[in-house]
Design a protein around this motif. Structure first.
Motif, PDB file in Angstrom:
ATOM      1  N   VAL A  65       0.870  -1.176   0.000  1.00 40.13           N
ATOM      2  CA  VAL A  65       0.000   0.000   0.000  1.00 40.13           C
ATOM      3  C   VAL A  65       0.903   1.220   0.000  1.00 40.13           C
ATOM      4  N   ASP A  66       0.624   2.177  -0.871  1.00 33.70           N
ATOM      5  CA  ASP A  66       1.420   3.400  -0.945  1.00 33.70           C
ATOM      6  C   ASP A  66       0.916   4.395   0.109  1.00 33.70           C
ATOM      7  N   TYR A  67       1.704   4.606   1.149  1.00 27.63           N
ATOM      8  CA  TYR A  67       1.343   5.514   2.240  1.00 27.63           C
ATOM      9  C   TYR A  67       1.989   6.892   2.102  1.00 27.63           C
ATOM     10  N   THR A  68       2.435   7.237   0.910  1.00 27.40           N
ATOM     11  CA  THR A  68       3.126   8.511   0.721  1.00 27.40           C
ATOM     12  C   THR A  68       2.256   9.699   1.101  1.00 27.40           C
ATOM     13  N   LYS A  69       1.034   9.778   0.584  1.00 18.39           N
ATOM     14  CA  LYS A  69       0.171  10.938   0.857  1.00 18.39           C
ATOM     15  C   LYS A  69      -0.132  11.078   2.344  1.00 18.39           C
ATOM     16  N   LEU A  70      -0.509   9.984   2.996  1.00 19.67           N
ATOM     17  CA  LEU A  70      -0.808  10.025   4.421  1.00 19.67           C
ATOM     18  C   LEU A  70       0.429  10.463   5.212  1.00 19.67           C
ATOM     19  N   THR A  71       1.575   9.896   4.874  1.00 21.46           N
ATOM     20  CA  THR A  71       2.795  10.199   5.620  1.00 21.46           C
ATOM     21  C   THR A  71       3.218  11.647   5.420  1.00 21.46           C
ATOM     22  N   LEU A  72       3.147  12.150   4.200  1.00 19.07           N
ATOM     23  CA  LEU A  72       3.462  13.566   3.951  1.00 19.07           C
ATOM     24  C   LEU A  72       2.533  14.483   4.738  1.00 19.07           C
TER      25      LEU A  72
END
Length: 115
Positions: A65-72
């Protein structure tokens, strides 16, 4: 050829996210992460001193799962100062993701408590 420590370049720090600048009250669900302002301040101080800061996390390396947006979003809301973000998974075969691991052994490693 002798290896040098490159004193003429900007120092770089790679900083883990989970259990370093955020913690979890119960279960480890990323959207429930609680920032640790004291630890974030330590990393921000490095940034203010001129360090290049890369936050890196294995989030998504197992689940794909790509968590880039949430993490940013979290890092920005928490007031984290940084230059780059590396996550555990992106749907891009050329992407250099952070692997999931249980122990890292390195001659330059420090725990957040040592800063």
């Amino acid at each position: 050829m002798e290896s040098k420590l490159y004193p003429d370049r900007q120092p770089k720090a790679y900083v883990d996210i989970d259990e370093t600048v955020c913690f979890y009250p119960n279960k480890r669900e990323y959207k429930l992460a609680v920032p640790n302002k004291h630890n974030i301040e330590k990393i921000n101080n490095l940034k203010k001193e001129g360090w290049h800061i890369t936050y890196y996390t294995a989030r998504g390396s197992f689940t794909k799962v790509d968590y880039t947006k949430l993490t940013l979003k979290q890092l920005n809301e928490w007031g984290c100062m940084f230059d780059d973000l590396v996550v555990g998974y992106k749907n891009d075969p050329t992407y250099q993701a952070k692997p999931s691991y249980d122990l890292i052994i390195d001659d330059k490693a420090k725990r957040i408590e040592e800063l």
